[in-house]
Design an enzyme around this catalytic site. Structure first.
Site, short mmCIF file in Angstrom:
data_model
loop_
_atom_site.label_atom_id
_atom_site.label_comp_id
_atom_site.label_asym_id
_atom_site.label_seq_id
_atom_site.Cartn_x
_atom_site.Cartn_y
_atom_site.Cartn_z
N ASP A 16 0.28 6.08 4.55
CA ASP A 16 0.12 6.42 3.14
C ASP A 16 -0.44 7.82 2.92
O ASP A 16 -0.69 8.22 1.78
CB ASP A 16 -0.75 5.38 2.43
CG ASP A 16 -2.09 5.17 3.12
OD1 ASP A 16 -2.47 6.03 3.94
OD2 ASP A 16 -2.74 4.15 2.85
N GLY A 17 -0.66 8.58 3.99
CA GLY A 17 -1.02 9.98 3.85
C GLY A 17 -2.45 10.27 3.46
O GLY A 17 -2.77 11.40 3.09
N GLY B 256 -6.43 12.36 6.14
CA GLY B 256 -7.21 13.59 6.03
C GLY B 256 -8.27 13.50 4.96
O GLY B 256 -9.41 13.93 5.15
N HIS C 229 0.83 -1.20 0.00
CA HIS C 229 0.00 0.00 0.00
C HIS C 229 0.87 1.25 0.00
O HIS C 229 0.48 2.29 0.52
CB HIS C 229 -0.92 0.02 1.22
CG HIS C 229 -1.84 -1.14 1.28
ND1 HIS C 229 -1.54 -2.28 2.00
CD2 HIS C 229 -3.04 -1.37 0.70
CE1 HIS C 229 -2.53 -3.15 1.86
NE2 HIS C 229 -3.44 -2.63 1.08
N GLY D 89 -9.69 10.75 3.81
CA GLY D 89 -10.73 9.83 4.24
C GLY D 89 -11.68 10.45 5.25
O GLY D 89 -12.89 10.25 5.18
N ALA E 215 -2.21 10.19 13.66
CA ALA E 215 -3.20 11.00 12.95
C ALA E 215 -4.62 10.68 13.41
O ALA E 215 -5.46 11.57 13.54
CB ALA E 215 -3.07 10.79 11.45
N GLY E 216 -4.90 9.40 13.66
CA GLY E 216 -6.24 9.03 14.10
C GLY E 216 -6.58 9.60 15.46
O GLY E 216 -7.72 10.03 15.71
N THR F 146 -9.33 2.15 7.08
CA THR F 146 -9.42 1.92 8.52
C THR F 146 -10.22 3.01 9.21
O THR F 146 -11.09 2.72 10.04
CB THR F 146 -8.01 1.85 9.13
OG1 THR F 146 -7.25 0.86 8.44
CG2 THR F 146 -8.08 1.50 10.60
N SER F 147 -9.94 4.27 8.89
CA SER F 147 -10.64 5.35 9.58
C SER F 147 -12.14 5.32 9.28
O SER F 147 -12.96 5.57 10.17
CB SER F 147 -10.06 6.71 9.19
OG SER F 147 -10.29 7.00 7.83
#
Length: 572
Positions: free
Chosen positions: A391-392, A395, A217, A397, A550-551, A437-438
């Site tokens: 993988d950036g 945001g 990924h 998503g 990030a999450g 995932t998010s």
């Protein structure tokens, strides 16, 4: 570089439609994936596989007699949504139960897991088998933490052959798990991959170097070495895998897999050296496969997969199959399917709701609108944080998911839905549109939270607190994350515990929420000192140190803006 597309956001769906049109002999297009285009006997176990797009021929290319009955496709490098998985499974189910197969990634584990629970509640027997073949991603002592890469093909082939032979769901599951336990893979990359519309690759490999243990990924390898000759590369690949050879094994199925930009001639050159290494190790190679089976868009590199065979697995590996990417043995005779596929979904209907619950539902929609605005503004920063060891796309998503949730919530309010239905509809839409995932986590959180509400009465402070606990329980049960794993859970646990404690002390919900949001923010910032233990960032743990998750940061942001909204709503 991925260069042929109209709109980057439509790349996956357009590619799937084109594939289905070309391979109409094998598949039929349904919303969210493809199913076999040939008749399937009633009572047969349905093998349904899937994951993100960008890996062709995985997963749609595996659909056909002797392999999979259906494949679910998410966006590029993003898990398909819970709704998509459940929908495709319903199309594939023939009354014999469903085996769900996918790579062991957090988003897939969540979305396929939640879909399995929904289908079981509908009376469909569903078993879940995540593939865990990547030896670079976790030690032999913790195989359940390993990622799924090109071993997908091997495990799905065994499961598909068992199902085609008419074996029971118990047997198909047993054989799929046996194949997974006896499958190992290792890969190398010489260059990164580029998402459609992106200005450059997700990672770069220095000239003259190769990345070892890469993900599929866009995750870079766990280390780098000088580029090797074919003979030395074969020694490296086989050496990593032979170290886990079960005692007494004499036969092996082999898949030499190109990752997207490696020429077939290069793979053939490498194969001669791989075959020699395996022969020198005293192994008999059975029906080897060489080509592209699990790719990573335009990544340059390859992986080697070995399945340690016993008599039972060998027969299933050799069994006939007729899928776009794999044709083995005598082609299985099959008539074209004649049943009509009904995919149209009309406007969602809701039961009668009380006036108080409708008012709460309207407030919930307003709250989701505030959250969507905040996440849209934070998209770039959340993506920057996520790109450090991921993988950036976090945001992006979150923006897409919250926007879809707002649209669904407003539609539910317009249809007269109560609070529980509004929040549940928002959660389903978030998961379906965001993917990954998010998307799975936030969709599960909102739907779980909605279980504390009712369409018959106004939302109470007690219900809000109970809903927070339900959301946490759902995420930790299906996502398997704990405090300290450097995930959203690190911020969610202190949020819920603080909310419960302050309300229990007799404070108003607004005060409790403010304190809980502060606890979430502090915990999110503290994740900078943690190393990730789950998700795509785990193999790149060192790169993540010094940067927050990030999450966790996005959850703290949502908690803060939700608190601001509730304060204003109370004053009004």
């Amino acid at each position: 570089m991925t260069t042929i597309f109209d709109a980057p956001e439509d790349f996956a769906t357009t590619a799937l439609a084109g594939f289905a049109a070309i391979y109409a002999r094998n598949v039929r297009l349904v919303k969210g994936g493809v199913v076999r285009s040939t008749k399937v006997p009633r009572g047969k176990v349905a093998v349904v596989i899937g994951g993100g797009s960008g890996h062709y021929p995985a997963f749609a290319g595996y659909v056909g007699p002797g392999l999979a009955d259906a494949a679910v496709a998410g966006d590029v490098f993003a898990s398909p949504s819970t709704a998509a998985v459940a929908r495709v499974c319903r199309h594939a189910d023939q009354g014999g139960g469903v085996l769900l197969g996918f790579g062991n990634y957090a988003g897939d584990v969540l979305n396929f897991g939640v879909a399995a629970e929904r289908l079981r509640s509908e009376g469909i027997d569903v078993r879940v088998v995540p593939v865990t073949d990547d030896v670079a991603s976790a030690s032999v002592e913790t195989p359940a933490k390993r990622r799924g890469i090109a071993g997908d093909l091997v495990v799905f082939k065994i499961a598909g052959a068992a199902a085609e032979a008419g074996k029971s769901l118990d047997e198909v599951e047993r054989l799929a798990r046996l194949a997974n336990d006896r499958t190992v893979s290792f890969g190398v990359a010489f260059g990164g991959c580029t998402l459609p519309g992106a200005p450059g690759p997700l990672f770069a490999v220095p000239k003259g170097q190769m990345a070892l243990g890469l993900g599929i990924h866009g995750e870079p390898g766990i280390s780098e070495e000088k580029t090797a000759t074919a003979s030395d590369l074969a020694k490296l690949l086989t050496g990593k895998l032979l170290a886990e050879r079960p005692a007494g094994t004499r036969k092996v199925a082999v898949v030499l897999n190109g990752l997207g930009s490696t020429k077939y001639e290069e793979l053939f050159v490498l194969w001669t050296a791989v075959a020699k290494e395996l022969a020198d190790a005293g192994l008999e190679v059975v029906d080897p496969e060489c080509g592209e089976f699990v790719t990573s868009l335009d990544m340059q590199g390859c992986s080697l997969t070995l399945l340690w065979l016993d008599e039972e697995l060998e027969a299933l590996w050799r069994a006939p199959a007729d899928a776009p990417v794999l044709r083995k043995g005598t082609i299985i005779a099959a008539e074209p399917a004649t049943d009509e596929i009904v995919d149209a979904e009309g406007p969602q209907s809701f039961g009668i709701a009380s006036e108080g619950s409708r008012a709460s539902g309207k407030c919930i929609a307003g709250l989701i609108g505030t959250i969507a605005d905040a996440l849209r503004a934070a998209e770039e920063e959340l993506g920057r944080i996520d790109a450090i060891a991921g993988d950036g796309d976090h945001g992006q998503g979150m923006r897409r998911g919250s926007a879809a949730a707002l649209e669904a919530a407003n539609a539910a309010v317009a249809a007269g839905a109560g609070a529980a239905s509004v929040l549940a509809a928002a959660g389903d839409a978030w998961a379906d549109r965001a993917g990954g995932t998010s998307g799975a986590i936030w969709g599960l959180a909102l739907r779980s939270w909605s279980n504390a509400f009712s369409d018959d009465e106004k939302v109470s402070d007690t219900a809000v607190v109970e809903g927070a606990r339900l959301a946490l329980d759902g995420i930790t049960r299906l996502g398997r994350a704990q405090v300290g794993d450097k995930t959203l859970v690190d911020a969610l646990v202190p949020f819920v515990e603080t909310l419960e404690r302050v309300v229990a002390a007799g404070k108003p919900l607004i005060d409790a929420w403010k304190a809980a949001a502060k606890a979430a923010q502090d915990a999110a910032e503290a994740t900078s000192s943690l190393t990730p233990k789950l998700g795509r960032a785990r193999p790149l743990a060192e790169k993540s140190i010094g940067h927050p998750d990030a999450g966790a940061i996005s959850l703290a942001l949502v908690a803060r803006v939700a608190g601001d909204f509730l304060k204003v709503a109370e004053e009004v």
